[in-house]
Design an enzyme around this catalytic site. Sequence first.
Site, short mmCIF file in Angstrom:
data_model
loop_
_atom_site.label_atom_id
_atom_site.label_comp_id
_atom_site.label_asym_id
_atom_site.label_seq_id
_atom_site.Cartn_x
_atom_site.Cartn_y
_atom_site.Cartn_z
N ARG A 69 0.86 -1.19 0.00
CA ARG A 69 0.00 0.00 0.00
C ARG A 69 0.89 1.24 0.00
O ARG A 69 1.87 1.30 0.75
CB ARG A 69 -0.88 0.02 1.26
CG ARG A 69 -2.07 -0.90 1.19
CD ARG A 69 -2.96 -0.75 2.40
NE ARG A 69 -2.35 -1.22 3.61
CZ ARG A 69 -1.80 -0.46 4.56
NH1 ARG A 69 -1.81 0.85 4.44
NH2 ARG A 69 -1.27 -0.99 5.62
N TYR A 197 -1.30 -3.38 -6.98
CA TYR A 197 -1.12 -4.09 -5.70
C TYR A 197 -2.43 -4.17 -4.93
O TYR A 197 -3.14 -3.15 -4.78
CB TYR A 197 -0.04 -3.41 -4.84
CG TYR A 197 -0.05 -3.99 -3.45
CD1 TYR A 197 0.51 -5.24 -3.21
CD2 TYR A 197 -0.69 -3.35 -2.40
CE1 TYR A 197 0.43 -5.83 -1.96
CE2 TYR A 197 -0.78 -3.93 -1.14
CZ TYR A 197 -0.21 -5.17 -0.93
OH TYR A 197 -0.31 -5.76 0.30
N LYS A 206 -9.76 -1.99 2.05
CA LYS A 206 -9.35 -0.84 2.86
C LYS A 206 -10.11 0.41 2.45
O LYS A 206 -10.45 1.24 3.30
CB LYS A 206 -7.84 -0.62 2.73
CG LYS A 206 -6.98 -1.81 3.10
CD LYS A 206 -7.19 -2.24 4.52
CE LYS A 206 -6.15 -3.28 4.94
NZ LYS A 206 -6.41 -3.80 6.28
N HIS A 226 -10.75 -1.84 11.95
CA HIS A 226 -9.68 -2.70 11.44
C HIS A 226 -9.44 -3.81 12.46
O HIS A 226 -8.44 -3.79 13.18
CB HIS A 226 -8.43 -1.81 11.24
CG HIS A 226 -7.31 -2.48 10.52
ND1 HIS A 226 -6.01 -2.05 10.66
CD2 HIS A 226 -7.27 -3.52 9.65
CE1 HIS A 226 -5.22 -2.81 9.91
NE2 HIS A 226 -5.97 -3.71 9.29
N SER A 248 -0.07 -3.57 11.69
CA SER A 248 0.60 -4.59 10.86
C SER A 248 1.72 -5.27 11.65
O SER A 248 2.31 -4.64 12.53
CB SER A 248 1.22 -3.96 9.62
OG SER A 248 0.27 -3.17 8.99
N CYS A 250 1.73 -7.74 13.79
CA CYS A 250 1.48 -8.15 15.18
C CYS A 250 0.76 -9.49 15.24
O CYS A 250 0.25 -9.88 16.29
CB CYS A 250 0.67 -7.09 15.91
SG CYS A 250 1.61 -5.61 16.28
N ASP A 277 -9.54 -9.25 9.44
CA ASP A 277 -9.06 -7.90 9.11
C ASP A 277 -10.05 -6.78 9.40
O ASP A 277 -9.64 -5.71 9.84
CB ASP A 277 -8.68 -7.85 7.62
CG ASP A 277 -7.77 -6.68 7.28
OD1 ASP A 277 -6.91 -6.35 8.12
OD2 ASP A 277 -7.93 -6.07 6.21
N ARG A 375 1.81 -12.10 -0.68
CA ARG A 375 0.48 -12.33 -0.12
C ARG A 375 -0.18 -13.60 -0.66
O ARG A 375 0.19 -14.10 -1.72
CB ARG A 375 -0.42 -11.15 -0.52
CG ARG A 375 0.03 -9.80 0.06
CD ARG A 375 -0.55 -9.60 1.42
NE ARG A 375 -0.05 -8.43 2.10
CZ ARG A 375 -0.72 -7.82 3.08
NH1 ARG A 375 -1.89 -8.25 3.46
NH2 ARG A 375 -0.20 -6.78 3.70
C1 OXD Z 1 -2.91 -4.23 6.24
C2 OXD Z 1 -3.50 -5.33 5.47
O1 OXD Z 1 -1.92 -3.65 5.78
O2 OXD Z 1 -4.47 -5.94 5.98
O3 OXD Z 1 -3.43 -3.92 7.31
O4 OXD Z 1 -3.05 -5.61 4.35
MN MN Z 2 -5.29 -4.98 7.65
#
Ligand code: OXD
Ligand code: MN
Length: 607
Positions: A69, A197, A206, A226, A248, A250, A277, A375
């Site tokens: 991102r 991406y 998102k 989130h 991210s 964690c 997510d 991913r």
């Molecule tokens: C993030 C994702 O970056 O879920 O939070 O990809």
């Molecule tokens: Mn996320």
Amino acid sequence: MIKYAHVEKWVKEMAAMCQPDHIHWCDGSEAEKAELTKQALKTGELMELNDKKLPGCFLHRTALNDVARTENLTFICTSFQGDAGPTNNWMNPREAYAKAGAIFKGAMKGRTMYVVPFCMGPVGSPFSKIGVELTDSIYVVLNMRIMTRVGEEPLDALGPNGEFTRCLHSKADLDINRRLILHFPEDNTVWSVGSGYGGNVLLGKKSLALRISSVMAQREKWMAEHMLILGVEEPNGHIQYIAAAFPSACGKTNLAMLIPPDGLKSKGYRIWCVGDDIAWMHLETDGRLWGLNPETGFFGVAPGTNCKTNPNAMATVAHDTIFTNVALRPDGTVWWEGHDDAAPKKAIDWTGKPWRPGLKDSNGQPVKAAHPNSRFTAPFLNCPIHSHRHKHHRGLPISAIVFGGRRARLAPLVYQAFDWNHGVFVGASMASERTAAQYGKVGEVRRDPMAMIPFCGYNMADYFGHWLDMGQRVKSPPPIFHVNWFRQDDDGNYLWPGFGENLRIIEWILARSRGEIGAVETPLGLVPRLEDLDMSGLDVPAKAMNELFSIDADAWLAETEDIAAFFDQFGTRMPREMHAQLAALRKRMTAVKEKPAAQTRAAAKKK
Ligand code: OXD
Ligand code: MN
């Protein structure tokens, strides 16, 4: 498929700008999937994998400069800059449409524009949102089919005047200098150009489900967060759900798919993954907060995923999965750093070049086979512990909200906020230390309130105000907790084993939510009496347990300075309650520092 006039009109307008050769309305059928896959294999957008070992799986490689991102190119475009707030990039909508419009102009010449109607949340649920994404990428269409409900059904459900999020995407020429991810909450519109991406282009995720929806949620009095949602079922069949937010790196997907540790197996818990997510939460007639996962798939990070860290994820990606930027092994299977299998003797790396273990670049740095942000896009139903209640139109009751971060020293393993407003402060002051997988200096603290810093579509001061307001509206708000699985000793060793063992902490959280057990009051919040944690079969030395719960008042006072600086950027727009909570934390920590006995006294007071 019903092509409603208002949708068709918008599609025509966008097509006039992007000038595709063809327009294809996606019906979401299996035949369409087969045809699109065939075409993507022909153009090289997808590569075939070993169909025996990874049935229905494909590999995609992005452009080298298009692997994550791009927060610096992501904008909230509102009439007033103050409505985007100091933590978002802002652009005036008129300027934004003009700037991106110039890039979109003719960008789809020689290409097909796919019209992808989709629904975030179960079709027909009063809490779902419908969007239509126009894209010139088959990869996007195929990923959207996994991540959302795509096709005829959502479009038909829209109705002749139905409101929908207008999502426009073009890869254009994938030039980073002509890449923009623009959100227009006032127009319910997202424009993304110049990227391929996932996080930038799967606009249901998102962009719609967090940035645009957070604005709708404030207006309509619900919450777009989130967060993962996880269900814990006791042998008597009673299931409690928690919603948890982590920045991210964690282990959010790992927690969402947790497997009970051996020591707790005899208790017969079953864990249900509802989502990894995003959680949309609303008030229900029973006075509680209920949550649903609007997605139908996982877009997870591959490196580090293996049968020890997340066996359920490994089963999830074993079929019908699209891999992006992982390494390709000679037998047509995939590999990444931290995979169960040892590094292959040779492979093709994520950039398409030959790779072997120990390979170094021209600066002598090790070359990774898979990109650190490579991913998998996998269907929700592939997950062996997917919740059968995922499809419930009204979601599931949330028993506890959990915030977390990666802090080597500061935060204890778990603590409970004193009440909702304190919990909002705990979420608002969340922070995490950067890891090597993220851009920025390793160890540097990034403040990331509610893990929403990149995803809140409006001024975060107003967002905190919305959280405070929701606490007033919910008759029985869930208790709020903070966890830190990453505390280290002076030698940098992790004090807590993490992964499945985290269930021991969740067990305590749920017992607290049921009001069954007491806790110890500290200046930070309520922590467990050690005897209340079930440590069967797990040997964490007493010294480590004490360290995991130790609170360093000096370090916390320093932290309050950092929180204050963060809060100050919001000026007078910040709710007074947040400053009051900060002042109260300072006061409690100062009292402990001046009179260490106070901590002991507080500790003796069981709640
Ligand atoms: C993030 C994702 O970056 O879920 O939070 O990809
Ligand atoms: Mn996320």
